[in-house]
Design a protein around this motif. Structure first.
Motif, PDB file in Angstrom:
ATOM      1  N   HIS A  57      23.268 -43.531 106.936  1.00 49.52           N
ATOM      2  CA  HIS A  57      23.753 -43.804 105.579  1.00 49.52           C
ATOM      3  C   HIS A  57      24.949 -44.752 105.710  1.00 49.52           C
ATOM      4  O   HIS A  57      25.917 -44.456 106.424  1.00 49.52           O
ATOM      5  CB  HIS A  57      24.177 -42.513 104.875  1.00 49.52           C
ATOM      6  CG  HIS A  57      23.019 -41.625 104.569  1.00 49.52           C
ATOM      7  ND1 HIS A  57      23.031 -40.273 104.815  1.00 49.52           N
ATOM      8  CD2 HIS A  57      21.803 -41.905 104.040  1.00 49.52           C
ATOM      9  CE1 HIS A  57      21.863 -39.752 104.438  1.00 49.52           C
ATOM     10  NE2 HIS A  57      21.105 -40.730 103.977  1.00 49.52           N
ATOM     11  N   GLU A  60      28.889 -43.895 105.380  1.00 47.62           N
ATOM     12  CA  GLU A  60      29.424 -42.790 106.182  1.00 47.62           C
ATOM     13  C   GLU A  60      30.035 -43.378 107.438  1.00 47.62           C
ATOM     14  O   GLU A  60      29.414 -43.457 108.496  1.00 47.62           O
ATOM     15  CB  GLU A  60      28.302 -41.790 106.455  1.00 47.62           C
ATOM     16  CG  GLU A  60      27.769 -41.232 105.135  1.00 47.62           C
ATOM     17  CD  GLU A  60      26.626 -40.246 105.292  1.00 47.62           C
ATOM     18  OE1 GLU A  60      26.255 -39.930 106.436  1.00 47.62           O
ATOM     19  OE2 GLU A  60      26.118 -39.799 104.254  1.00 47.62           O
ATOM     20  N   ARG A 100      25.480 -46.285 100.508  1.00 45.36           N
ATOM     21  CA  ARG A 100      24.667 -45.287 101.206  1.00 45.36           C
ATOM     22  C   ARG A 100      23.354 -45.920 101.678  1.00 45.36           C
ATOM     23  O   ARG A 100      22.909 -45.692 102.788  1.00 45.36           O
ATOM     24  CB  ARG A 100      24.404 -44.134 100.239  1.00 45.36           C
ATOM     25  CG  ARG A 100      23.662 -42.944 100.831  1.00 45.36           C
ATOM     26  CD  ARG A 100      23.691 -41.791  99.829  1.00 45.36           C
ATOM     27  NE  ARG A 100      22.836 -40.694 100.195  1.00 45.36           N
ATOM     28  CZ  ARG A 100      23.159 -39.727 101.055  1.00 45.36           C
ATOM     29  NH1 ARG A 100      24.327 -39.755 101.657  1.00 45.36           N
ATOM     30  NH2 ARG A 100      22.326 -38.737 101.320  1.00 45.36           N
ATOM     31  N   HIS A 150      26.700 -37.780 110.562  1.00 45.68           N
ATOM     32  CA  HIS A 150      26.853 -38.144 109.148  1.00 45.68           C
ATOM     33  C   HIS A 150      28.174 -37.612 108.619  1.00 45.68           C
ATOM     34  O   HIS A 150      28.827 -36.785 109.254  1.00 45.68           O
ATOM     35  CB  HIS A 150      25.741 -37.499 108.308  1.00 45.68           C
ATOM     36  CG  HIS A 150      24.401 -38.095 108.533  1.00 45.68           C
ATOM     37  ND1 HIS A 150      23.719 -38.799 107.577  1.00 45.68           N
ATOM     38  CD2 HIS A 150      23.602 -38.093 109.628  1.00 45.68           C
ATOM     39  CE1 HIS A 150      22.566 -39.205 108.050  1.00 45.68           C
ATOM     40  NE2 HIS A 150      22.457 -38.792 109.296  1.00 45.68           N
ATOM     41  N   THR A 151      28.513 -38.050 107.393  1.00 46.38           N
ATOM     42  CA  THR A 151      29.545 -37.356 106.619  1.00 46.38           C
ATOM     43  C   THR A 151      28.917 -37.054 105.257  1.00 46.38           C
ATOM     44  O   THR A 151      28.078 -37.815 104.785  1.00 46.38           O
ATOM     45  CB  THR A 151      30.818 -38.217 106.449  1.00 46.38           C
ATOM     46  OG1 THR A 151      30.424 -39.526 106.046  1.00 46.38           O
ATOM     47  CG2 THR A 151      31.593 -38.312 107.729  1.00 46.38           C
TER      48      THR A 151
END
Ligand SMILES: [Zn+2]
Length: 330
Positions: A57, A60, A100, A150-151
């Protein structure tokens, strides 16, 4: 700014401007770019094969900065490498745009789903990453690991957690020890297949693979990388075949997915405050979502909400309800 932060920034700048291929590595490492932003590094006698990915994404950025710092250490010869390593910067056009994704959520397109998606940046990239991981694992023997970092979009009661894909092969104690050393707060076990990168690598290559959620997404330069120091040092120890640091935090919480809330039409409604944190416990009987002819009610056995998102495209997951899981060590 420290010299390591400067090196990391320079790497990210090179990454975003397509200059990373000019990097020179220590002579003992065989470096091959399998695609843009996809680097294979093979030491002389690899003991296993590790894939570390970030930026699937594009907004992130913290894990991308972590990978940038790791890459800077590898280039400088400061990070020993015993394992074959595939470093992946996932979605470069989205990273450049600070979004994203550009056309569709890439982490729903793996396992061949990219072939059924509308052609675009992410469907093309998911196919490239499947091909690159295939080439890497064909080349590299030994135990196989994959951490896809990820975040999360929203705040979380457990800020750092792992999502383990639904799997048939066994996951090793060594892998859970790695997650413990990352000082994660929680581990969530999926119970159905999905289009995530970690599911693809787990299922296709029998790897110990998971998605790591390391906190809330922030733009480049605004991340506090010290919050990810435990994960960073666990990855560095894994790559060097060094002992993991001892966990200093309370034990991890284990959850299992009980139900996926799948949005099927644009009339879908989610009855949650947009600020609701991941792992919020909802009251039994609460109607969490509804569509024209369906409602989702919270069951006392599975009251925790994860990833609520009414904005997903129809056919995709708008949230998960979790029940307690058990530690694999028991
Ligand atoms: Zn993500």
């Amino acid at each position: 700014m420290t010299s390591s932060a400067k090196k990391r920034e320079a790497i990210i700048d090179d990454l975003l401007n397509c200059r990373l291929r000019d990097a020179r590595f220590p002579a003992a490492l065989q470096a091959t770019w399998l695609d843009e932003g996809v680097l294979q590094l093979i030491p002389e006698h690899p003991t296993g094969a590790v894939v570390v990915s970030a930026g699937i994404h594009g907004n992130e950025t913290a894990p991308v900065e972590m990978l940038g710092a790791l890459l800077a250490s590898l280039i400088a010869g400061e990070q020993p490498l015993s394992q074959a390593l595939l470093l992946i910067f996932g979605n470069l056009p989205a990273l450049r745009a600070g979004k994203r994704y550009l056309h569709s959520d890439m982490n729903r397109l793996f396992g061949g789903r990219h072939r059924d998606a509308a052609p675009g940046n992410e469907s093309r990239r998911a196919a490239q990453l499947e091909k690159a991981t295939d080439a890497f694992f064909q080349r590299a023997g030994g135990p196989r690991y994959h951490l896809d970092m990820h975040t999360a979009i929203r705040a979380s009661r457990f800020p750092q957690f792992a999502l383990i894909p639904c799997h048939q092969h066994s996951y090793s104690k060594a892998f859970y020890a790695l997650l413990e050393a990352c000082e994660l707060d929680a581990v969530v076990q999926h119970t159905a297949p999905g289009g995530t990168f970690s599911h693809y690598v787990s299922e296709t290559f029998g790897a110990q693979s998971c998605t790591l959620e390391l906190g809330k997404a922030l733009p480049f330069g605004q991340n506090d990388l010290s919050r990810f120091a435990a994960t960073d040092s666990a990855i560095r120890a894994l790559l060097a075949d060094k002992p993991l640091s001892t966990r200093t935090r309370p034990p991890m919480h284990f959850f299992t997915v009980a139900e996926s809330i799948i949005k099927t039409s644009s009339g879908f409604r989610l009855n949650l405050d947009p600020e609701t944190e991941n792992f919020t416990r909802l009251p039994a009987g609460y109607v969490i979502a509804c569509e024209a002819d369906k409602t989702w009610q919270v069951d006392d056995a599975a009251p925790w909400i994860l990833f609520p998102n009414a904005g997903v495209a129809p056919g995709l997951r708008a949230g998960l309800l979790l029940k307690p899981g058990c530690s694999p060590q028991n």
